[in-house]
Design a protein around this motif. Structure first.
Motif, PDB file in Angstrom:
ATOM      1  N   ILE A 177      -2.630  -2.855   7.966  1.00 61.59           N
ATOM      2  CA  ILE A 177      -4.277  -3.615   8.882  1.00 61.59           C
ATOM      3  C   ILE A 177      -4.062  -2.715   9.605  1.00 61.59           C
ATOM      4  O   ILE A 177      -5.428  -2.144   9.759  1.00 61.59           O
ATOM      5  N   GLN A 178      -3.329  -1.871  11.090  1.00 59.55           N
ATOM      6  CA  GLN A 178      -3.536  -1.425  12.186  1.00 59.55           C
ATOM      7  C   GLN A 178      -4.151  -0.414  10.753  1.00 59.55           C
ATOM      8  O   GLN A 178      -5.009   0.410  12.080  1.00 59.55           O
ATOM      9  N   ASP A 179      -3.497   0.586  10.192  1.00 59.46           N
ATOM     10  CA  ASP A 179      -4.292   1.587   9.702  1.00 59.46           C
ATOM     11  C   ASP A 179      -5.683   2.140   9.236  1.00 59.46           C
ATOM     12  O   ASP A 179      -6.688   2.899   9.178  1.00 59.46           O
ATOM     13  N   ILE A 180      -6.194   1.167   8.575  1.00 58.39           N
ATOM     14  CA  ILE A 180      -7.393   0.203   8.305  1.00 58.39           C
ATOM     15  C   ILE A 180      -8.668   0.164   9.477  1.00 58.39           C
ATOM     16  O   ILE A 180      -9.704   1.214   9.083  1.00 58.39           O
ATOM     17  N   GLU A 181      -8.113  -0.849  10.361  1.00 55.58           N
ATOM     18  CA  GLU A 181      -8.695  -0.870  12.163  1.00 55.58           C
ATOM     19  C   GLU A 181      -9.270   0.977  12.320  1.00 55.58           C
ATOM     20  O   GLU A 181      -9.628   1.047  12.571  1.00 55.58           O
ATOM     21  N   GLU A 213      -5.050  -5.836   3.002  1.00 58.09           N
ATOM     22  CA  GLU A 213      -4.903  -5.129   3.099  1.00 58.09           C
ATOM     23  C   GLU A 213      -5.540  -3.762   2.464  1.00 58.09           C
ATOM     24  O   GLU A 213      -5.686  -2.833   1.863  1.00 58.09           O
ATOM     25  N   ARG A 214      -6.665  -4.494   1.919  1.00 59.31           N
ATOM     26  CA  ARG A 214      -7.717  -3.705   1.514  1.00 59.31           C
ATOM     27  C   ARG A 214      -9.385  -3.789   2.230  1.00 59.31           C
ATOM     28  O   ARG A 214      -9.480  -5.198   2.489  1.00 59.31           O
ATOM     29  N   PRO A 223       0.728  -1.199  -0.565  1.00 59.72           N
ATOM     30  CA  PRO A 223      -0.206  -0.466  -0.190  1.00 59.72           C
ATOM     31  C   PRO A 223       1.039   1.566  -0.012  1.00 59.72           C
ATOM     32  O   PRO A 223       2.500   1.313   0.418  1.00 59.72           O
ATOM     33  N   LEU A 224       0.518   2.044  -0.563  1.00 60.30           N
ATOM     34  CA  LEU A 224       1.205   3.548  -0.798  1.00 60.30           C
ATOM     35  C   LEU A 224       1.228   4.321   0.748  1.00 60.30           C
ATOM     36  O   LEU A 224       0.272   3.960   1.358  1.00 60.30           O
ATOM     37  N   SER A 225       2.694   4.834   1.175  1.00 64.82           N
ATOM     38  CA  SER A 225       2.511   5.442   1.838  1.00 64.82           C
ATOM     39  C   SER A 225       2.825   6.838   1.797  1.00 64.82           C
ATOM     40  O   SER A 225       2.796   7.458   0.498  1.00 64.82           O
ATOM     41  N   PRO A 226       2.764   7.915   2.637  1.00 65.83           N
ATOM     42  CA  PRO A 226       3.223   9.461   2.334  1.00 65.83           C
ATOM     43  C   PRO A 226       4.341   9.545   1.752  1.00 65.83           C
ATOM     44  O   PRO A 226       4.580  10.432   1.252  1.00 65.83           O
TER      45      PRO A 226
END
Length: 535
Positions: free
Chosen positions: A337-341, A278-279, A234-237
């Motif tokens: 995973i943690q960011d989606i949650e 991741e989605r 997944p893309l990051s900043p």
């Protein structure tokens, strides 16, 4: 048990009418079928032979049907009145006004009663909400509404066939190639959302943050992943463009090809994607998130996630920076995973909300609509009027569909559930309306002759012809936009399907979606106006 005993049971009769009527409606001749209205014709036949269905089933079906219609169109109805759909709103108004005017004039000249005229209007415009509104109005005024369903049954066949023939004949007579017209239209694209891997080859982009590439945003594409260590992550900043870096883009086929021309080249994707973790599909329920633009939320910087697509009212699209999130949008989110949650908690996601129907909200929403429909409005020197079962639940659902929630009542039903309830409600109403009208069908046709069929043909044809001339000459519409708007103004889904089969352009569908809800509301009002004028 004898056949007489079986057919004397109203419930058995109801389900037989529904089943046989649906079989009849599924019969297709050159791509044209009756659809759910096959139930009406079967019910008219059953009513002619004296069969009955359970009392009150029509009102129940009507309330469920118009409530689901309102929920499905509320999100587009109010916005279509204020944004770029102004021309299409006017086109719908024009079509309904001409249809109602022609019905009133011919009904007055040939002395066609109000109930039969209103039914002809609803059938000629293939509008079951108009049929529902007229039936309820006549029941309130006279205690019976059989003439309305008879008029609908008389005018409906040409109402379906006439619009289909119109959208086919106009391009043929004018020698217009719809596919060529679609290619000349800047809004045209292939609406199939695809995913492609692109290898970056532009040296002037080296070192530029991927998230700041405005051209990709303008093309309604989203870069969701980048290859690191032979894996699509997944893309990051912090990710930036580099020569030969490989990025995954989501968008329509045409737009992705344009993005590839800008960035580099499309290459074969040899990498696996961890789409399980991741989605995720997340639903927006937090009112503080709804109403905000994607760029205002700055999701990648703050939440480290990207929205790759949005599903709204049955339509799925790739968002841009200017896309406004709405309550009950289903977001496809890519990230760790943690960011989606964390993001799921932020937008108020509830996993059971995506496919679950809130029965409590459904019950209280319809009850609220029925109460709204019972409110009497007294005009000075005139009679008291109310919206009734056809109007009250519709207005309540439009407001719920627009705002998403009123108190504890949630204006959201998952699309599969909503379509099922909508069709079931319509079938119940059509079965009841047909049974009531069937007893008087032959007598009515014998009394008024073939003039009722001629009126139906004129009510279908004249509005389309005038709307086409005004749309093309006065509103300067594109042919695809105009024909799509006419399909919406006539509430004709079969005709839209005919246009869609001839072009890959989405413009007719967009025009239809804008014009349809406006026409839907206006036709319910038009049927009541016809009854008031001719009584």
């Amino acid at each position: 048990m004898t056949p007489e005993n079986l057919f004397s049971n109203p419930l058995i009769v109801l389900f037989l009418i529904m089943g046989i009527g649906l079989i009849l409606g599924n019969i297709s001749i050159r791509g044209i079928s009756l659809g759910l209205s096959g139930v009406l014709f079967m019910a008219l036949l059953a009513g002619h032979y004296g069969f009955h269905v359970p009392a009150g089933i029509g009102d129940l079906g009507l309330a469920i049907f118009v409530y689901c219609i309102g929920l499905g169109t509320g999100n587009r109805f109010f916005s279509s009145l204020s944004n770029q759909g102004g021309k299409l709103t006017c086109l719908s108004l024009l079509i309904v006004a001409i249809s109602a005017a022609v019905t009133c004039i011919l009904g007055y000249i040939f002395k066609i009663p109000a109930n039969l005229s209103a039914g002809i209007f609803a059938g000629a415009c293939t509008s079951t909400p108009a049929l529902a509104a007229a039936s309820e109005t006549m029941t309130t005024l006279t205690g019976q509404s059989s003439g309305v369903s008879i008029g609908y049954g008389i005018a409906y066949p040409f109402g379906v066939i006439g619009v289909v023939l119109f959208v086919q004949l106009v391009p043929s007579l004018l020698r217009l190639n719809l596919e060529q017209e679609s290619k000349q239209n800047l809004k045209t694209d292939d609406d199939n959302i695809v995913i492609k891997l692109i290898q970056v080859q532009r040296e002037d982009l080296v070192g530029t943050p991927i998230s700041s590439c405005s051209l990709i945003e303008k093309l309604h594409c989203r870069i969701t992943r980048i290859v690191h260590n032979n894996r699509l992550e997944p893309l990051s900043p912090n990710d930036r463009f580099e020569i030969n870096s490989e990025v995954l883009i989501v968008g329509t086929r045409q737009h992705i090809e344009m993005a590839a021309e800008f960035l580099g080249t499309i290459i074969k994707n040899p990498y696996a994607i961890d789409s399980t973790r991741e989605r995720r599909a997340l639903i927006v329920t937090n009112p503080s998130i709804a109403g905000k633009k994607c760029n205002a939320l700055d999701l990648l910087e703050r939440d480290h996630v990207i929205i790759s697509r949005i599903s709204r009212l049955g339509f799925t699209f790739v968002p841009s920076a200017e896309t406004i999130l709405q309550r009950n949008d289903v977001l496809t989110v890519v990230g760790q995973i943690q960011d989606i949650e964390s993001f799921a908690r932020k937008i108020g996601h509830r996993s059971n909300s995506i496919n679950a129907t809130d029965i409590m909200s459904l019950a209280f929403g319809i009850a609220l609509g029925i109460v709204v429909g019972m409110i009497q409005v007294k005009f000075p020197g005139g009679p008291s009027l109310s919206l009734g079962i056809a109007g009250g639940p519709l207005i309540a659902a439009l407001i719920l569909g627009h705002f998403g929630k009123i108190g504890p009542i949630v204006g959201y039903i998952p699309r599969p559930s909503r379509i099922l309830l909508q069709d079931l409600g319509l079938i119940l109403f059509l079965a009841d309306a047909g049974i009531r009208g069937g007893a008087d069908l032959i007598e009515t046709v014998h009394q008024y002759g073939f003039v009722v069929f001629i009126i139906g043909i004129l009510v279908t044809s004249l509005p389309m012809l005038l709307a086409y001339i005004i749309g093309m000459k006065c509103f300067k519409m594109n042919i695809l936009e105009c024909l799509g708007g006419i399909c919406g103004g006539m509430t004709s889904t079969p005709a839209l399907g005919t246009i869609s089969a001839k072009t890959d352009s989405q413009l007719p569908i967009i025009s239809y979606a804008t014009a349809y809800p406006v026409a839907l509301i206006l036709m319910t009002l038009g049927s009541r106006f016809i009854i008031s004028f001719l009584r």
